[in-house]
Design an enzyme around this catalytic site. Structure first.
Site, short mmCIF file in Angstrom:
data_model
loop_
_atom_site.label_atom_id
_atom_site.label_comp_id
_atom_site.label_asym_id
_atom_site.label_seq_id
_atom_site.Cartn_x
_atom_site.Cartn_y
_atom_site.Cartn_z
N ASP A 70 18.45 -27.89 44.03
CA ASP A 70 19.55 -27.61 45.23
C ASP A 70 18.95 -28.28 46.78
O ASP A 70 17.89 -27.83 47.00
CB ASP A 70 19.74 -26.20 45.45
N CYS A 101 26.28 -28.07 49.98
CA CYS A 101 27.41 -26.96 50.51
C CYS A 101 27.17 -26.78 52.17
O CYS A 101 26.27 -27.12 52.77
CB CYS A 101 27.29 -25.79 50.02
N GLU A 133 19.48 -3.65 64.12
CA GLU A 133 20.41 -2.80 64.46
C GLU A 133 21.95 -3.55 64.41
O GLU A 133 22.87 -2.75 64.14
CB GLU A 133 20.22 -2.16 65.67
N GLU A 181 21.67 -30.99 57.25
CA GLU A 181 21.41 -30.31 58.59
C GLU A 181 20.08 -30.57 59.11
O GLU A 181 19.68 -30.40 60.51
CB GLU A 181 21.54 -28.81 58.33
N SER A 214 23.44 -18.78 40.87
CA SER A 214 23.30 -17.29 41.06
C SER A 214 24.58 -16.77 40.54
O SER A 214 25.62 -17.12 40.75
CB SER A 214 23.14 -16.91 42.45
N LYS A 223 23.09 -5.97 62.67
CA LYS A 223 23.48 -6.22 61.30
C LYS A 223 24.06 -4.65 60.71
O LYS A 223 25.28 -4.72 60.16
CB LYS A 223 22.43 -6.59 60.47
N HIS A 275 32.92 -17.56 49.02
CA HIS A 275 32.86 -16.70 49.99
C HIS A 275 34.02 -15.71 50.33
O HIS A 275 34.02 -14.76 50.72
CB HIS A 275 32.74 -17.42 51.40
#
Ligand code: GLN
Ligand code: ZN
Length: 757
Positions: A599, A642, A16, A605, A433, A18, A694
């Site tokens: 990739d 990235c 919801e 992280e 992509s 989103k 982005h």
């Protein structure tokens, strides 16, 4: 004993959150409807807490990101956004054309917006914690307002500092110096004090402070600052401090903080527990013991957890058991999953089920018979081994140093590669992509729902590939890609093809804003039953004379963006995945593919919070990459990374022994470039992202050129590739084509300018 839970996923049972946000952004619903919807989610979350645990927070339903909320709370709205005008400014800061930089929250895949501090003029702009506290109070529900501590806020922020060449005149940098930290902290404290005062006036007694930055390695003077900070804040509230993702950097200083309760993560590390046992726990404070894993999806052995809680009761007079870290790393509930491998579902616990675990532990300790029976039942399930494949294990055991080493050195390899590829200087390419249009997404959905035949689907994908190859040739790119139209997500796609990894239908998790993904679950030994990418890549290559890159997701990223089993070391899982990928690399080579990109956007992280633990992590992370990329010397291996802080890990990245890396740089401007200034002897080819994918804006040739010129001050031009900073799947064709045209033109102009071919 009490129970506490926090950080529940705000996404809702049916995403919801989103939908609300995206409908609002599209203008489909009004601000009033947005607020109503968000309040319904608030009620839902707190309702779940209330049914399961004794203590729970408010101020958890940020409309975009809690760091952004905190920045706005203290008035850190950069001047380019003008005066704060409510939601419009809020979303400008989050996702406008000049949005704040985004980066990963500690070692997780949650992305927060990095507050930008233009100075020390803080003021209380919006008391979000108070607003939510009052919202629930008016319904008769007592919550603990939760706030990011000033210390963690500052550690995750960036401040404007004056730069010198090759950096811009002013740039953003982390607050590194102690005196700067102190200056900012002293300026920030009055605002927090005001927040607490207002909360107290309205009746809030206890306030939860999230302070995970206390797990970074800290100097003793920093602890002095933190001590002072809590001393001042404690005058206005009973403070409970939460830390997570690792052990606190100095246990003695931590338990000495002048607050009422101290939260420790007892899952991610062993130090915290060892310290409690060794040094005891102060009798005048409450211990918040994070014993239920907030980051992994496995059902806990409750027998073990009960034993732990009972042991902790010997050390701490007041015990609160809790999740080990925020629960938003987990999907909402395991309930709706129907198609998991047999025997898996009963081994899993998502966020809702974790609340139940806390509830069960408490009830079982208090002697509740039903709870005790449940505990026994769970024990039988979690104790039986699952997903074992002896052959895979044997292969991993048989690995030797040679398996991690390419046959020739980079210097030799590159000569062979150039003979075959004959690329110009400033070669141009993209990251993989291309736009995933409505049409593409619909087709994939119809196919996975069985509404479209395999043949029809494959024909459709072929058409997309034909189109994207033609477009790239027209634009004049040097190294082409097949566009990744067959992939929902770069990790999920491989997870679906590999054995030992499950994917879910409803297991959505927010990665930032309204963006969600479904982390796969690595539950068993991993292997590749058949080729995964061969069909699409070789088809694409058959359509063009130019090289098409084979496109794989690396082992470290597959691992870091999935939930993983805890019965074998992470390193072993990484090697299993790497071996499966190596088979794919070999198949691609056999089929005549000359360049393979693997990739690794999540390479950084996964690094532990504390630097002292980095060598161990990067040792196997680097080796996993090398294992899967042990291609023939003439095959050019690319990697891509990235949206992380790479500056401090360049040394490790270099050890990966790829031939070419593309790395994002456009949101965090000059910083990555300056990292190469410090790194002596960088000799690998590198594509510094020349524009931010982005943003829907088409980058100007000037902006592209300026990034390249800046890079050339630090890196030899012979090493430079020209590419966007990440994949183009979220963009539209209308944006992509002119952007890439500009990029290719700049590359051509540079070739002329420097008279090289
Ligand atoms: N090859 C992927 C793409 O282009 C890389 C995505 C990523 O780095 N997150 O989409
Ligand atoms: Zn990327």
């Amino acid at each position: 004993m009490e129970t506490l839970a926090y950080g529940f996923p705000k996404l809702g049972e049916k995403r919801e959150f989103k939908n609300l946000l995206e409908n609002y952004w599209k203008g489909k619903i009004s601000e009033e409807d947005l607020i109503k919807g968000m309040n319904a989610l608030r009620d839902w979350m707190v309702g779940l807490y209330k049914d399961a645990v004794d203590l729970f927070p408010s101020n958890e339903l940020s409309y975009y990101d809690f760091m952004l909320d905190t920045a706005i709370m203290v008035g850190a709205v950069p001047s380019r956004f003008g005066e704060f005008k409510g939601l419009s400014t809020y979303f400008e800061m989050a996702r406008g054309s000049q949005a704040l930089e985004m980066t990963k929250y500690f070692n997780t895949n949650y992305h927060y917006l990095v507050p930008e501090l233009e100075g020390t003029n803080f003021k209380l702009l919006k008391n979000y914690p108070l607003e939510e506290y009052l919202y629930f109070k008016s319904k008769g529900i007592e919550t603990l307002p939760k706030i990011i501590s000033p210390y963690t806020f500052l550690k995750l922020s960036k401040a404007l500092v004056k730069g010198s060449s090759p950096l811009p005149v002013y740039y953003l940098s982390k607050i590194e110096k102690l005196e700067d930290l102190e200056r900012y902290l002293l300026a920030l404290l009055p605002v927090y004090e005001e927040v607490l005062k207002q909360l107290r006036q309205e009746g809030a007694k206890v306030v939860l402070f999230e302070d995970p930055a206390l797990c970074y390695e800290m100097e003793s003077q920093e602890w002095d600052l933190v001590h002072e900070m809590y001393k001042r804040l404690s005058e206005h509230a009973d403070i409970y401090v939460l830390t997570y993702y690792d052990s606190v950097s100095d246990y003695k200083r931590f338990v000495d903080l002048p607050v009422k309760a101290l939260g420790l993560d007892l899952v991610s590390n062993t130090e915290n527990l060892e310290n409690i046992r060794k040094h005891g726990f102060p009798s005048d404070k409450k211990l918040i013991a994070g014993i239920i894993n907030g980051r992994q999806v496995w059902r806990a052995s409750l027998v073990e957890k009960i034993r732990l809680a009972e042991d902790l009761l010997k050390h701490a007079q007041h015990l609160i058991i809790s999740n080990s870290c925020p629960l938003f790393h987990l999907p909402v509930s395991i309930q709706p999953e129907e198609d998991l491998p047999v025997g898996l579902k009963e081994r899993l616990a998502f966020a809702k089920e974790k609340l139940q675990e806390l509830n069960l532990i408490k009830r079982a300790i208090e002697g509740d018979q039903q709870a005790r029976m449940m505990v026994e039942k769970v024990e039988n399930i979690v104790r039986t081994p699952f997903g074992v494949n002896e052959e895979v294990r044997r292969k991993v055991r048989a690995l030797t140093e040679r398996d991690f080493q390419r046959e020739l050195d980079y210097k030799e390899r590159i000569k062979l590669q150039q003979e075959i590829l004959r690329l110009p200087t400033f070669p141009t390419t993209t990251i993989g992509s291309f736009p995933q249009t409505e049409e593409v997404r619909k087709m994939r959905a119809s196919y996975s729902a069985g509404k479209v035949s395999q043949k029809e689907y494959e024909e459709f994908i072929k058409k997309q590939i034909q189109h994207v190859i033609r477009v790239q040739e027209e634009i004049g790119l040097d190294v082409l890609v097949h566009g990744e139209f067959e992939r929902t997500d770069m990790v999920e796609f491989f997870a679906q093809k590999l054995e030992g990894i499950a994917t879910t239908k409803h297991g959505w998790v927010l990665s930032y804003g309204s963006r969600v993904y479904r982390p796969p679950i690595i539950y068993g030994d991993v292997y590749r039953p058949s080729p995964m990418t061969l069909k699409e890549i070789t088809y694409a290559q058959s359509l063009t004379e130019k090289p098409v890159k084979g496109m794989l997701t690396g082992p470290v990223t597959i691992l870091n963006w999935s939930y993983y089993r805890e019965d074998i070391p992470k390193k072993e899982i990484a090697y299993q995945i790497a071996l499966a990928l190596l088979e794919e690399v070999k198949d691609l080579e056999k089929a005549g593919i000359k360049i393979i990109q693997i990739d690794e956007p999540a390479f950084r992280e996964g690094a532990p919070i504390k630097r002292k633990d980095w060598d161990e992590y990067f040792d196997w992370a680097v080796k996993a990459f090398r294992l899967c990329s042990r291609a023939n010397p003439q095959t050019q291996i690319h990697t891509h990374m990235c949206y992380s802080e790479f500056n401090d890990v360049i040394e490790y990245i270099y050890q990966m022994d790829f031939d070419v890396i593309s790395i994002e740089a456009s949101r965090s401007k000059g910083e990555i470039i300056s990292a190469f200034e410090k790194f002596k002897g960088w000799d690998r080819q590198i594509g510094i992202g020349v524009y931010d994918i982005h943003s829907p804006a088409v980058p100007t040739k000037e902006s592209i050129r300026s990034i390249l010129e800046r890079a050339m001050k630090v890196l030899p031009k012979e090493l430079l590739w020209v590419n966007p900073d990440c994949g183009l799947k979220t963009r539209r064709w209308e944006e992509v084509v002119p952007s890439l045209k500009n990029m290719v033109e700049v590359a051509q102009e540079l070739r002329e300018k420097y008279a090289t071919v």
